[in-house]
Design a protein around this motif. Structure first.
Motif, mmCIF file in Angstrom:
data_model
loop_
_atom_site.group_PDB
_atom_site.id
_atom_site.type_symbol
_atom_site.label_atom_id
_atom_site.label_comp_id
_atom_site.label_asym_id
_atom_site.label_seq_id
_atom_site.Cartn_x
_atom_site.Cartn_y
_atom_site.Cartn_z
ATOM 1 N N SER A 15 -3.207 40.136 -20.985
ATOM 2 C CA SER A 15 -4.483 39.678 -20.446
ATOM 3 C C SER A 15 -5.383 40.883 -20.239
ATOM 4 C CB SER A 15 -4.273 38.955 -19.109
ATOM 5 O OG SER A 15 -5.521 38.728 -18.468
ATOM 6 N N LEU A 24 -6.220 37.232 -15.175
ATOM 7 C CA LEU A 24 -6.910 35.971 -15.372
ATOM 8 C C LEU A 24 -6.806 35.463 -16.808
ATOM 9 C CD1 LEU A 24 -10.191 36.704 -13.366
ATOM 10 C CD2 LEU A 24 -7.942 35.999 -12.514
ATOM 11 N N SER A 26 -8.227 33.874 -20.188
ATOM 12 C CA SER A 26 -9.480 34.013 -20.916
ATOM 13 C C SER A 26 -9.325 33.444 -22.317
ATOM 14 C CB SER A 26 -9.892 35.490 -21.012
ATOM 15 O OG SER A 26 -10.983 35.657 -21.891
ATOM 16 N N ALA A 48 -12.074 39.443 -22.440
ATOM 17 C CA ALA A 48 -12.762 38.581 -21.493
ATOM 18 C C ALA A 48 -13.762 37.669 -22.196
ATOM 19 C CB ALA A 48 -13.492 39.420 -20.455
ATOM 20 N N ALA A 52 -14.246 34.354 -17.550
ATOM 21 C CA ALA A 52 -13.334 35.317 -16.932
ATOM 22 C C ALA A 52 -14.107 36.485 -16.333
ATOM 23 C CB ALA A 52 -12.323 35.812 -17.963
#
Length: 508
Positions: A15, A24, A26, A48, A52
């Motif tokens: 990530s 997070l 994405s 991202a 995100a």
């Protein structure tokens, strides 16, 4: 290398968005990190997307009131612990920097040491965020000024120093009470994730909320989101002049603050009074260190006509001794360029030099064969040129060194200053008058001016940055911390009357 990847929990797919220990989801594109050392894929990062990115910014917004309320010395203590975490991980992180970016192992270790040093600097700074007091013209009044944190500091960093420049910004911003959102270069994402894991562990151990340290890995669009984001009062951007101009325009359009550290076109003046052997060391390391991919790389040597031929011969001899290869092998002096795009820019620059009339005294070229499978290894080269050549006025991120002859010091300084950039500069001389003239207001127009050392290898104690197209920003030491804070003037009336300034009368 596999052990190092496991050490930092770097899997095949990672990530690219984090608010601390939380990573997070994405739907952004996948960024593949391949090593210029051997061409092998190291890992893949899920970049991202806008959702995100917004989630990371929201987390930073929530964390800011909590973080800024912590006393500055306590924030400094947490940064001290980050320094300890970096010390423990220096070898592993240094090797990862070297492998993902391509710089020599010694330079990889040096970059991590620079992070440790800025942590130490920031710890002391946390007890010295001082203002000023001044006398009021009104009786019974006291005036002073103080500094407060700005809020979210956005950090856009470049591939050539994938972790150190982030630390210059973040460690100072953190002790100042700011929270940070870091957009690293998409060419070196894994070193950023490793740093995020080190800092997140320290923050969690100190019950610091998620959001004080956020990571947003993405391509150009992530930087554009940050530049245009009114929730980010300061954007610190390191990279090319082209990129910096774009960031500056967007940030200024919303009346935000930008801190820019952009391109360099750095020169060393070698006078007839120079120690030529010492000058040789500074010139060669400055020109070929990090394969010419430093913003402080020595790109031009301005050499007095009386020592020109002798020094050129020394350079040619030294370049014959350079060992080019795997940067993790500490016997090698020069590693690879970052990628094939950099190789193409190097080759195009060589052709441009020839087209404008330059003469190569050490030829360049791309290396092939065993040990050079990535196709990113090139030969450091040297060309005799004129300062006004268009290609010489341009910053090429590659080991191409230009030789220029001069006859008077005034002429040499004019040549040194006669480029659009103004980052780093140096003079090699044992003559006090020459040194002082170079440092005077009639001398170098750069943000960094050195005597008897090269243009690269700045220490963290001094403010780092340059003028003209270098952007005018200052990072790291001295009073660079003020860029991360807002200044406030305070006047206190402790009298029983309310006199007005400038003697204005307002009676009723």
């Amino acid at each position: 290398m596999q052990n190092i990847l496991q050490h930092f929990q770097l899997g095949e797919l990672n990530s690219g968005v984090s608010t601390g220990n939380s990573w997070l989801h994405s739907n952004g594109e996948k960024i593949v990190s391949s090593s210029p050392v051997d061409g092998k894929v190291i890992g893949t990062v899920q970049a991202a997307d806008r959702a995100a990115y917004d989630a990371a910014i929201s987390s930073a917004q929530k964390a800011y009131p909590i973080w800024k309320a912590i006393p500055a010395p306590r924030r400094g203590e947490i940064v001290r612990q980050i320094g300890e975490g970096l010390r423990k991980n220096k070898e592993a992180l240094g090797k990862l920097v070297s492998y993902e970016m391509g710089k020599s192992l010694q330079e990889g270790y040096g970059e991590v040491q620079e992070m440790i040093d800025i942590c130490d600097f920031a710890v002391g700074l946390s007890r010295q965020l001082h203002g000023l007091t001044m006398h009021s013209e009104r009786p019974g009044h006291r005036m002073y000024e103080q500094y407060h944190p700005l809020g979210i500091v956005g950090i856009i960093s470049a591939f050539n120093f994938p972790v150190a420049v982030w630390s210059w910004n973040s460690m100072l911003a953190w002790v100042c009470g700011d929270v940070c959102v870091w957009k690293p270069s998409e060419k070196t994402p894994l070193t950023a994730i490793a740093c995020q894991r080190i800092t997140a562990e320290v923050f969690a151990a100190n019950d610091v909320p998620e959001g004080v340290s956020c990571l947003v890995i993405g391509n150009r669009d992530a930087g554009e989101w940050m530049a245009a984001d009114e929730r980010v009062p300061l954007v610190s951007a390191t990279g090319s002049t082209r990129m910096g101009k774009s960031v500056a325009a967007v940030v200024a359009g919303r009346l935000g603050k930008s801190l820019l550290e952009l391109g360099g076109n750095n020169a060393i003046i070698i006078t007839e009074n120079a120690d030529l052997d010492m000058s040789l060391i500074g010139a060669v390391f400055g020109a070929v260190g990090t394969a010419g991919q430093r913003c402080t790389t020595t790109r031009r040597l301005i050499i007095h006509e009386s020592v020109y031929d002798a020094f050129k011969d020394k350079l040619v001899s030294a370049y014959k001794q350079l060992r080019i290869g795997d940067p993790l092998d500490q016997h090698n002096h020069v590693g690879p360029l970052i990628d094939q795009d950099a190789v193409k820019a190097y080759l195009a620059s060589i052709e441009a030099v020839k087209a404008e009339g330059g003469k190569f005294v050490v030829e360049g070229g791309v290396l092939s064969g065993a040990g050079y499978e990535s196709g990113c290894y090139v030969k450091p080269c040297i060309a005799e040129v004129e300062n006004h050549y268009k290609i010489v006025q341009h910053e090429t991120f590659a080991p191409i060194l230009y030789l220029i002859k001069y006859s008077t010091l005034d002429q040499a300084i004019a040549l040194q200053n006669g480029v659009p950039q103004g980052l780093s500069s140096a003079i090699m001389t044992l003559n006090l008058r020459e040194a002082e003239q170079f440092l005077s207001n009639a001398g170098s127009d750069c943000g960094i001016a050195n005597v008897n050392i090269g243009t690269s290898g700045a220490e963290i104690g001094g403010a780092f940055g340059g003028e003209k197209e270098t952007g005018g920003g200052r990072e790291s030491g001295s009073d660079a911390w003020k860029a991360y804070m807002r200044r406030q003037t305070n006047t206190i009336n402790y009298s029983t009357k309310l006199p007005l300034a400038q003697g204005i009368k307002f009676d009723f």
